[in-house]
Design a protein around this motif. Structure first.
Motif, PDB file in Angstrom:
ATOM      1  N   LYS A  41      22.857 -28.169  19.513  1.00 59.74           N
ATOM      2  CA  LYS A  41      22.530 -29.598  19.634  1.00 59.74           C
ATOM      3  C   LYS A  41      21.283 -29.972  18.820  1.00 59.74           C
ATOM      4  O   LYS A  41      21.289 -30.932  18.060  1.00 59.74           O
ATOM      5  CB  LYS A  41      22.295 -29.976  21.115  1.00 59.74           C
ATOM      6  CG  LYS A  41      23.477 -29.657  22.025  1.00 59.74           C
ATOM      7  CD  LYS A  41      23.223 -30.087  23.457  1.00 59.74           C
ATOM      8  CE  LYS A  41      22.088 -29.332  24.151  1.00 59.74           C
ATOM      9  NZ  LYS A  41      22.333 -27.867  24.280  1.00 59.74           N
ATOM     10  N   SER A  42      20.206 -29.200  19.010  1.00 58.09           N
ATOM     11  CA  SER A  42      18.972 -29.514  18.271  1.00 58.09           C
ATOM     12  C   SER A  42      19.188 -29.337  16.771  1.00 58.09           C
ATOM     13  O   SER A  42      18.701 -30.147  15.968  1.00 58.09           O
ATOM     14  CB  SER A  42      17.824 -28.599  18.718  1.00 58.09           C
ATOM     15  OG  SER A  42      17.523 -28.829  20.069  1.00 58.09           O
ATOM     16  N   THR A  43      19.926 -28.304  16.412  1.00 56.79           N
ATOM     17  CA  THR A  43      20.209 -28.072  14.987  1.00 56.79           C
ATOM     18  C   THR A  43      20.949 -29.274  14.399  1.00 56.79           C
ATOM     19  O   THR A  43      20.634 -29.739  13.296  1.00 56.79           O
ATOM     20  CB  THR A  43      21.032 -26.777  14.818  1.00 56.79           C
ATOM     21  OG1 THR A  43      20.324 -25.712  15.456  1.00 56.79           O
ATOM     22  CG2 THR A  43      21.266 -26.443  13.359  1.00 56.79           C
ATOM     23  N   GLU A 163      16.776 -33.802  24.236  1.00 55.88           N
ATOM     24  CA  GLU A 163      16.458 -33.476  25.640  1.00 55.88           C
ATOM     25  C   GLU A 163      15.267 -34.296  26.156  1.00 55.88           C
ATOM     26  O   GLU A 163      14.307 -33.727  26.694  1.00 55.88           O
ATOM     27  CB  GLU A 163      16.123 -31.985  25.785  1.00 55.88           C
ATOM     28  CG  GLU A 163      17.229 -31.049  25.416  1.00 55.88           C
ATOM     29  CD  GLU A 163      18.320 -30.932  26.492  1.00 55.88           C
ATOM     30  OE1 GLU A 163      18.198 -31.588  27.550  1.00 55.88           O
ATOM     31  OE2 GLU A 163      19.279 -30.211  26.247  1.00 55.88           O
ATOM     32  N   HIS A 195      21.786 -31.347  28.023  1.00 58.55           N
ATOM     33  CA  HIS A 195      22.784 -30.564  28.762  1.00 58.55           C
ATOM     34  C   HIS A 195      22.866 -31.019  30.221  1.00 58.55           C
ATOM     35  O   HIS A 195      23.443 -30.346  31.057  1.00 58.55           O
ATOM     36  CB  HIS A 195      22.577 -29.048  28.636  1.00 58.55           C
ATOM     37  CG  HIS A 195      21.167 -28.584  28.841  1.00 58.55           C
ATOM     38  ND1 HIS A 195      20.560 -27.710  27.971  1.00 58.55           N
ATOM     39  CD2 HIS A 195      20.258 -28.883  29.756  1.00 58.55           C
ATOM     40  CE1 HIS A 195      19.323 -27.498  28.389  1.00 58.55           C
ATOM     41  NE2 HIS A 195      19.111 -28.192  29.458  1.00 58.55           N
TER      42      HIS A 195
HETATM   43  N1  LIG Z   1      15.266 -21.925  12.570  1.00 60.01           N
HETATM   44  C1  LIG Z   1      16.158 -21.092  13.112  1.00 60.01           C
HETATM   45  N2  LIG Z   1      16.310 -19.828  12.634  1.00 60.01           N
HETATM   46  C2  LIG Z   1      17.234 -18.999  13.171  1.00 60.01           C
HETATM   47  N3  LIG Z   1      18.052 -19.332  14.193  1.00 60.01           N
HETATM   48  C3  LIG Z   1      17.936 -20.558  14.704  1.00 60.01           C
HETATM   49  C4  LIG Z   1      16.981 -21.514  14.196  1.00 60.01           C
HETATM   50  N4  LIG Z   1      17.119 -22.672  14.901  1.00 60.01           N
HETATM   51  C5  LIG Z   1      18.088 -22.452  15.813  1.00 60.01           C
HETATM   52  N5  LIG Z   1      18.581 -21.194  15.683  1.00 60.01           N
HETATM   53  C6  LIG Z   1      19.672 -20.639  16.509  1.00 60.01           C
HETATM   54  O1  LIG Z   1      20.741 -21.555  16.468  1.00 60.01           O
HETATM   55  C7  LIG Z   1      21.417 -21.599  17.739  1.00 60.01           C
HETATM   56  C8  LIG Z   1      21.498 -23.020  18.196  1.00 60.01           C
HETATM   57  O2  LIG Z   1      20.182 -23.468  18.518  1.00 60.01           O
HETATM   58  P1  LIG Z   1      19.843 -24.948  18.967  1.00 60.01           P
HETATM   59  O3  LIG Z   1      18.389 -24.984  19.197  1.00 60.01           O
HETATM   60  O4  LIG Z   1      20.416 -25.904  18.000  1.00 60.01           O
HETATM   61  O5  LIG Z   1      20.648 -25.032  20.345  1.00 60.01           O
HETATM   62  P2  LIG Z   1      20.610 -26.160  21.472  1.00 60.01           P
HETATM   63  O6  LIG Z   1      22.033 -26.536  21.768  1.00 60.01           O
HETATM   64  O7  LIG Z   1      19.688 -27.236  21.071  1.00 60.01           O
HETATM   65  O8  LIG Z   1      20.021 -25.370  22.734  1.00 60.01           O
HETATM   66  P3  LIG Z   1      19.065 -25.893  23.936  1.00 60.01           P
HETATM   67  O9  LIG Z   1      19.980 -26.650  24.881  1.00 60.01           O
HETATM   68  O10 LIG Z   1      18.549 -24.648  24.565  1.00 60.01           O
HETATM   69  O11 LIG Z   1      18.000 -26.751  23.349  1.00 60.01           O
HETATM   70  C9  LIG Z   1      20.635 -20.686  18.662  1.00 60.01           C
HETATM   71  O12 LIG Z   1      21.320 -19.469  18.776  1.00 60.01           O
HETATM   72  C10 LIG Z   1      19.298 -20.539  17.971  1.00 60.01           C
HETATM   73  O13 LIG Z   1      18.725 -19.291  18.261  1.00 60.01           O
END
Ligand SMILES: Nc1ncnc2c1ncn2[C@@H]1O[C@H](COP(=O)(O)OP(=O)(O)OP(=O)(O)O)[C@@H](O)[C@H]1O
Ligand SMILES: [Mg+2]
Length: 222
Positions: A41-43, A163, A195
């Motif tokens: 999501k954050s990505t 979030e 979430h």
């Molecule tokens: N800069 C980075 N380098 C390497 N891996 C990364 C990086 N940023 C995110 N990841 C990996 O990408 C995946 C998705 O991460 P992301 O932060 O986008 O998830 P999310 O859905 O936002 O999770 P949360 O609900 O915990 O915030 C994870 O496995 C994370 O470890």
């Protein structure tokens, strides 16, 4: 206003954090990005203000394309996007007014204009009575309202909220969502990653759902 076309993001070889993501978001829409922790999501949100660029595929936001954008253009895009994060990212040693005025100072506006706009946003976010207080001493709900005010003060086309209720109890979460809904009602597009499934279920907005960096067809949008 936002178009993702076959977006794939690798941080490491052979491991896609986002894979083949395609969707669009209209001007003024409110969309939730849902999925478990680590789903991406954050990505995804980080691509919407080009903090991250795709490994392949294209992201277009307003008229800015990830394939063509240079640093200068990315800076222009970011002036049109307000960001809100779970961890607030406020200047704790400054007062509320200064935190909200900061984006306007960075944009080089006159002191008169800064004051006019900051006071208006303080009133809109019900923070006028707190404007002189130092941020450190405020509650989490108030801190998040300051973040929303700071995101809003530049009159953005789009607000990205990652979030925003992650550190808040139910009452404060509802208040923050109501404020975002209100902002959406004024015509600003809002993309909110969360979430919190209860919160999403009780609101009428579209959902972009991620599972392990993919958008499964059946739950992608409804
Ligand atoms: N800069 C980075 N380098 C390497 N891996 C990364 C990086 N940023 C995110 N990841 C990996 O990408 C995946 C998705 O991460 P992301 O932060 O986008 O998830 P999310 O859905 O936002 O999770 P949360 O609900 O915990 O915030 C994870 O496995 C994370 O470890
Ligand atoms: Mg996240």
């Amino acid at each position: 206003m936002i178009q993702f076309t076959n977006v794939t993001k690798h941080f490491k070889k052979n491991w896609a954090v986002l894979e083949n993501i395609t969707f669009s978001i209209d001007r003024g829409e409110f969309v939730f990005v849902t999925g478990k922790s680590g789903a991406g999501k954050s990505t995804l949100l980080n691509h919407m203000y080009m903090k991250l660029l795709p490994t392949s595929g294209e992201v277009v936001v307003d008229s800015f394309s990830s394939c063509l954008a240079r640093k200068k253009e990315i800076a222009l895009l970011r002036r049109k996007v307000g960001m809100i994060f779970q961890e607030f990212l406020l200047l704790n040693d400054r007062n509320v007014y200064e935190n909200i005025a900061l984006p306007l100072r960075l944009a080089g506006l006159s002191e008169d204009e800064i004051r006019k706009r900051t006071l208006k946003i303080l009133s809109y976010t019900s923070l006028s009575h707190k404007m002189q207080e130092q941020v450190t001493y405020l509650s989490s709900g108030e801190k998040q309202r300051i973040c929303i005010a700071r995101a809003l003060v530049n009159d953005p086309l789009l607000i990205l909220a990652d979030e925003p209720t992650g550190n808040l109890d139910k009452e404060n979460s509802d208040e923050i969502i109501s404020l975002l809904q209100n902002i959406h009602g004024q015509g600003t597009a809002i993309v909110m990653a969360t979430h919190n499934t209860d919160l999403v279920a009780s609101r009428p907005f579209r959902r972009i759902h991620l599972e392990n960096g993919r958008m499964p067809d059946t739950v992608a949008e409804h």
